[in-house]
Design a protein around this motif. Structure first.
Motif, PDB file in Angstrom:
ATOM      1  N   VAL A 135       0.824  -1.203   0.000  1.00 34.25           N
ATOM      2  CA  VAL A 135       0.000   0.000   0.000  1.00 34.25           C
ATOM      3  C   VAL A 135       0.864   1.262   0.000  1.00 34.25           C
ATOM      4  CG1 VAL A 135      -0.228   0.120   2.517  1.00 34.25           C
ATOM      5  CG2 VAL A 135      -2.033   1.049   1.062  1.00 34.25           C
ATOM      6  N   GLU A 136       2.068   1.229   0.625  1.00 40.16           N
ATOM      7  CA  GLU A 136       2.957   2.390   0.585  1.00 40.16           C
ATOM      8  C   GLU A 136       3.411   2.676  -0.840  1.00 40.16           C
ATOM      9  OE1 GLU A 136       6.121   2.655   3.391  1.00 40.16           O
ATOM     10  OE2 GLU A 136       5.044   1.543   4.947  1.00 40.16           O
ATOM     11  N   GLU A 137       3.725   1.617  -1.600  1.00 36.79           N
ATOM     12  CA  GLU A 137       4.124   1.804  -3.002  1.00 36.79           C
ATOM     13  C   GLU A 137       2.977   2.379  -3.820  1.00 36.79           C
ATOM     14  OE1 GLU A 137       4.854  -0.643  -1.139  1.00 36.79           O
ATOM     15  OE2 GLU A 137       6.943  -1.247  -1.392  1.00 36.79           O
ATOM     16  N   ILE A 138       1.749   1.927  -3.522  1.00 36.53           N
ATOM     17  CA  ILE A 138       0.590   2.479  -4.236  1.00 36.53           C
ATOM     18  C   ILE A 138       0.457   3.965  -3.940  1.00 36.53           C
ATOM     19  CG2 ILE A 138      -1.927   2.392  -4.415  1.00 36.53           C
ATOM     20  CD1 ILE A 138      -1.763  -0.600  -3.800  1.00 36.53           C
ATOM     21  N   ALA A 139       0.639   4.330  -2.665  1.00 42.68           N
ATOM     22  CA  ALA A 139       0.539   5.744  -2.296  1.00 42.68           C
ATOM     23  C   ALA A 139       1.630   6.576  -2.956  1.00 42.68           C
ATOM     24  CB  ALA A 139       0.613   5.884  -0.773  1.00 42.68           C
ATOM     25  N   LEU A 140       2.855   6.042  -3.042  1.00 39.22           N
ATOM     26  CA  LEU A 140       3.960   6.781  -3.647  1.00 39.22           C
ATOM     27  C   LEU A 140       3.810   6.901  -5.160  1.00 39.22           C
ATOM     28  CD1 LEU A 140       6.965   5.309  -1.629  1.00 39.22           C
ATOM     29  CD2 LEU A 140       6.068   7.644  -1.481  1.00 39.22           C
ATOM     30  N   ASN A 141       3.331   5.817  -5.828  1.00 44.19           N
ATOM     31  CA  ASN A 141       3.283   5.806  -7.289  1.00 44.19           C
ATOM     32  C   ASN A 141       1.986   6.375  -7.861  1.00 44.19           C
ATOM     33  OD1 ASN A 141       5.751   4.115  -8.477  1.00 44.19           O
ATOM     34  ND2 ASN A 141       5.152   3.170  -6.531  1.00 44.19           N
ATOM     35  N   TYR A 142       0.864   6.183  -7.150  1.00 44.01           N
ATOM     36  CA  TYR A 142      -0.417   6.587  -7.716  1.00 44.01           C
ATOM     37  C   TYR A 142      -1.135   7.616  -6.860  1.00 44.01           C
ATOM     38  CZ  TYR A 142       0.369   2.629 -10.765  1.00 44.01           C
ATOM     39  OH  TYR A 142       0.915   1.776 -11.675  1.00 44.01           O
ATOM     40  N   GLY A 143      -0.782   7.731  -5.597  1.00 42.44           N
ATOM     41  CA  GLY A 143      -1.391   8.734  -4.750  1.00 42.44           C
ATOM     42  C   GLY A 143      -2.779   8.418  -4.275  1.00 42.44           C
ATOM     43  N   GLY A 144      -3.367   7.312  -4.747  1.00 43.85           N
ATOM     44  CA  GLY A 144      -4.711   6.959  -4.307  1.00 43.85           C
ATOM     45  C   GLY A 144      -5.241   5.773  -5.091  1.00 43.85           C
ATOM     46  N   LEU A 145      -6.314   5.165  -4.600  1.00 39.01           N
ATOM     47  CA  LEU A 145      -6.904   3.988  -5.225  1.00 39.01           C
ATOM     48  C   LEU A 145      -7.578   4.326  -6.552  1.00 39.01           C
ATOM     49  CD1 LEU A 145      -7.516   0.980  -5.004  1.00 39.01           C
ATOM     50  CD2 LEU A 145      -9.554   1.558  -3.654  1.00 39.01           C
ATOM     51  N   GLU A 146      -8.105   5.529  -6.677  1.00 37.62           N
ATOM     52  CA  GLU A 146      -8.803   5.898  -7.915  1.00 37.62           C
ATOM     53  C   GLU A 146      -7.849   5.911  -9.096  1.00 37.62           C
ATOM     54  OE1 GLU A 146     -11.585   9.515  -9.743  1.00 37.62           O
ATOM     55  OE2 GLU A 146     -10.856   9.586  -7.669  1.00 37.62           O
ATOM     56  N   ALA A 147      -6.674   6.485  -8.910  1.00 40.03           N
ATOM     57  CA  ALA A 147      -5.702   6.528 -10.002  1.00 40.03           C
ATOM     58  C   ALA A 147      -5.230   5.120 -10.361  1.00 40.03           C
ATOM     59  CB  ALA A 147      -4.504   7.390  -9.595  1.00 40.03           C
ATOM     60  N   LEU A 148      -5.052   4.267  -9.364  1.00 38.12           N
ATOM     61  CA  LEU A 148      -4.654   2.885  -9.627  1.00 38.12           C
ATOM     62  C   LEU A 148      -5.747   2.147 -10.391  1.00 38.12           C
ATOM     63  CD1 LEU A 148      -2.777   0.460  -9.243  1.00 38.12           C
ATOM     64  CD2 LEU A 148      -3.851   0.071  -7.027  1.00 38.12           C
ATOM     65  N   THR A 149      -6.998   2.358  -9.988  1.00 35.20           N
ATOM     66  CA  THR A 149      -8.127   1.711 -10.668  1.00 35.20           C
ATOM     67  C   THR A 149      -8.197   2.134 -12.135  1.00 35.20           C
ATOM     68  OG1 THR A 149      -9.366   1.603  -8.604  1.00 35.20           O
ATOM     69  CG2 THR A 149     -10.619   1.384 -10.637  1.00 35.20           C
ATOM     70  N   ASN A 150      -7.973   3.426 -12.392  1.00 38.58           N
ATOM     71  CA  ASN A 150      -7.972   3.908 -13.781  1.00 38.58           C
ATOM     72  C   ASN A 150      -6.874   3.242 -14.599  1.00 38.58           C
ATOM     73  OD1 ASN A 150     -10.116   5.626 -13.232  1.00 38.58           O
ATOM     74  ND2 ASN A 150      -8.800   7.376 -12.753  1.00 38.58           N
ATOM     75  N   ARG A 151      -5.722   3.017 -13.962  1.00 41.62           N
ATOM     76  CA  ARG A 151      -4.621   2.366 -14.669  1.00 41.62           C
ATOM     77  C   ARG A 151      -4.959   0.912 -14.989  1.00 41.62           C
ATOM     78  NH1 ARG A 151      -1.407   2.478 -18.599  1.00 41.62           N
ATOM     79  NH2 ARG A 151       0.477   1.193 -18.359  1.00 41.62           N
ATOM     80  N   ILE A 152      -5.530   0.207 -14.008  1.00 39.37           N
ATOM     81  CA  ILE A 152      -5.939  -1.184 -14.233  1.00 39.37           C
ATOM     82  C   ILE A 152      -6.983  -1.252 -15.351  1.00 39.37           C
ATOM     83  CG2 ILE A 152      -7.060  -3.185 -13.191  1.00 39.37           C
ATOM     84  CD1 ILE A 152      -4.266  -2.742 -12.144  1.00 39.37           C
ATOM     85  N   GLN A 153      -7.905  -0.313 -15.339  1.00 40.73           N
ATOM     86  CA  GLN A 153      -8.936  -0.275 -16.372  1.00 40.73           C
ATOM     87  C   GLN A 153      -8.324  -0.051 -17.753  1.00 40.73           C
ATOM     88  OE1 GLN A 153     -12.253   2.221 -15.462  1.00 40.73           O
ATOM     89  NE2 GLN A 153     -12.923   2.400 -17.577  1.00 40.73           N
ATOM     90  N   SER A 154      -7.362   0.838 -17.847  1.00 37.45           N
ATOM     91  CA  SER A 154      -6.699   1.104 -19.135  1.00 37.45           C
ATOM     92  C   SER A 154      -5.990  -0.144 -19.659  1.00 37.45           C
ATOM     93  CB  SER A 154      -5.696   2.249 -18.978  1.00 37.45           C
ATOM     94  OG  SER A 154      -6.343   3.428 -18.578  1.00 37.45           O
ATOM     95  N   VAL A 155      -5.307  -0.839 -18.777  1.00 38.26           N
ATOM     96  CA  VAL A 155      -4.626  -2.072 -19.186  1.00 38.26           C
ATOM     97  C   VAL A 155      -5.635  -3.114 -19.668  1.00 38.26           C
ATOM     98  CG1 VAL A 155      -3.222  -4.006 -18.360  1.00 38.26           C
ATOM     99  CG2 VAL A 155      -2.658  -1.681 -17.670  1.00 38.26           C
ATOM    100  N   ALA A 156      -6.729  -3.258 -18.936  1.00 34.18           N
ATOM    101  CA  ALA A 156      -7.750  -4.236 -19.307  1.00 34.18           C
ATOM    102  C   ALA A 156      -8.355  -3.915 -20.673  1.00 34.18           C
ATOM    103  CB  ALA A 156      -8.841  -4.286 -18.236  1.00 34.18           C
TER     104      ALA A 156
END
Length: 358
Positions: A135-156
């Motif tokens: 979760v620390e890496e997620i916070a450092l790289n994406y700053g939040g769950l929403e940005a990570l979700t958007n990235r996963i969606q783009s890959v999918a």
């Protein structure tokens, strides 16, 4: 947890001590000047201290719900990660950023194209879950769950379009049930360990083509079904014809076999009758003084038969044999009754039945 509450008590004690010191100094100053301290001033000090406590204390309690995890930042720098529970940290210096640790479900709708450039609209559902140890890496790289979700969606979306573009439209319709696992595998490999999540599943819920294409496919399928039906009917008629022909052939063979059997029976009967006549003729010839020679022959059925040869000469012409054979034939057919009227050279003889007979 004990440390958190001790910190909270200490914090409250410091605020209370600060308010008491402030009130005491204010009181001493008024005492030195000889002025009486108004009760209103003291009340204002206490009210101000109370307001300050109301502002600082409630905001310093942080609750992390079950199924969530929080990244704690002190003056903007990540200091620790906290699980579910209630914590007391001074809100002006500590900030709790909460992340949903439950399974995330992302519904995706996007246009796509097949190998033969047919447009389609696809709907799919992707499920993943953040890794709590990352979760620390997620916070450092994406700053939040929403940005990570958007990235996963783009890959999918990218992997799904790339996979479906390898199929012809009709092939995609025929193998729709097999396409979803292929898409899921592609997305899983693309996500891997790159995005600090655990990939759960990706399911294609719908693939919709244009109305014109759907109508064309339906018409083609109906034509194929009609063709298959016609082929089935032709095969069925062919089988029926072959069955009828086979039955006719068997019936013809049966009739032929029956006719052959009847013919063989007739031939056998005629042969037996001829042999019987030959034997009788030989017996009559011997009786009439003819010379009769015998020899043995083998038939086609490997049966040994006796053949009689009557020797004819001037005295034995064979006429008497023929007459005798006629007489024997007559006797075999005579019922034993004499004719009532007999004609001859000397006139007509009438035989009158005897009333006393039968």
């Amino acid at each position: 947890m004990v440390y958190t509450f001790l910190t909270a008590i200490l914090f409250l004690a410091l605020i209370a001590a600060g308010a008491a010191i402030f009130g005491y100094r204010f009181y001493q100053k008024k005492k030195r000047t000889g002025k009486k301290t108004p009760h209103g001033a003291i009340a204002c000090c206490l009210m101000g201290a109370g307001v300050l406590l109301l502002v600082l204390i409630p905001g310093s309690f942080h609750t992390v719900e079950a199924g969530s995890i929080a990244v704690v930042k002190r003056l903007g720098v990540i200091s620790k990660v906290e699980g579910p529970g209630t914590y007391f940290d001074f809100w002006l210096t500590r900030k709790y950023e909460k992340y949903d640790a439950k399974v995330q479900q992302v519904e995706i709708k996007t246009p796509a194209y097949t190998l033969d450039a047919q447009s389609m609209d696809i709907s799919m559902v992707v499920q993943f879950q953040i890794r709590q140890d990352k979760v620390e890496e997620i916070a450092l790289n994406y700053g939040g769950l929403e940005a990570l979700t958007n990235r996963i969606q783009s890959v999918a979306v990218e992997r799904t379009k790339a996979t479906l573009s390898k199929f012809q439209a009709e092939k995609l319709i025929e193998e729709r049930n097999d396409v979803s696992p292929t898409v899921e595998k592609e997305i899983s490999e693309a996500i891997g360990d790159k995005y600090f999540v655990t990939f759960n599943s990706a399911v294609l819920t719908d693939i919709t083509f244009s109305d014109a294409f759907e109508a064309a496919v339906e018409a083609k399928m109906m034509a194929q079904q009609e063709k298959l039906q016609a082929q089935y009917e032709n095969e069925k008629k062919k089988e029926q014809a072959e069955t009828a022909l086979y039955v006719a052939e068997q019936e013809a063979k049966a009739l032929l076999a029956k006719a052959q059997a009847q013919a063989d029976a007739q031939v056998a009967a005629a042969t037996a009758q001829a042999r019987a006549i030959m034997v009788k003729s030989a017996e009559v010839a011997r009786m009439l003084g003819y010379t009769v020679n015998e020899r043995t022959e083998t038939s086609a059925e490997s049966e040994e038969l006796t053949v009689y040869e009557i020797v004819f000469d001037e005295a034995h012409t064979g006429k008497d044999i023929a007459e005798y054979m006629k007489y024997i034939e007559y006797l075999s057919r005579w019922d034993g009754k004499l004719p009532q009227v007999v004609t001859g050279e000397n006139g007509i003889m009438i035989s009158v039945p005897n009333p006393t007979e039968g």
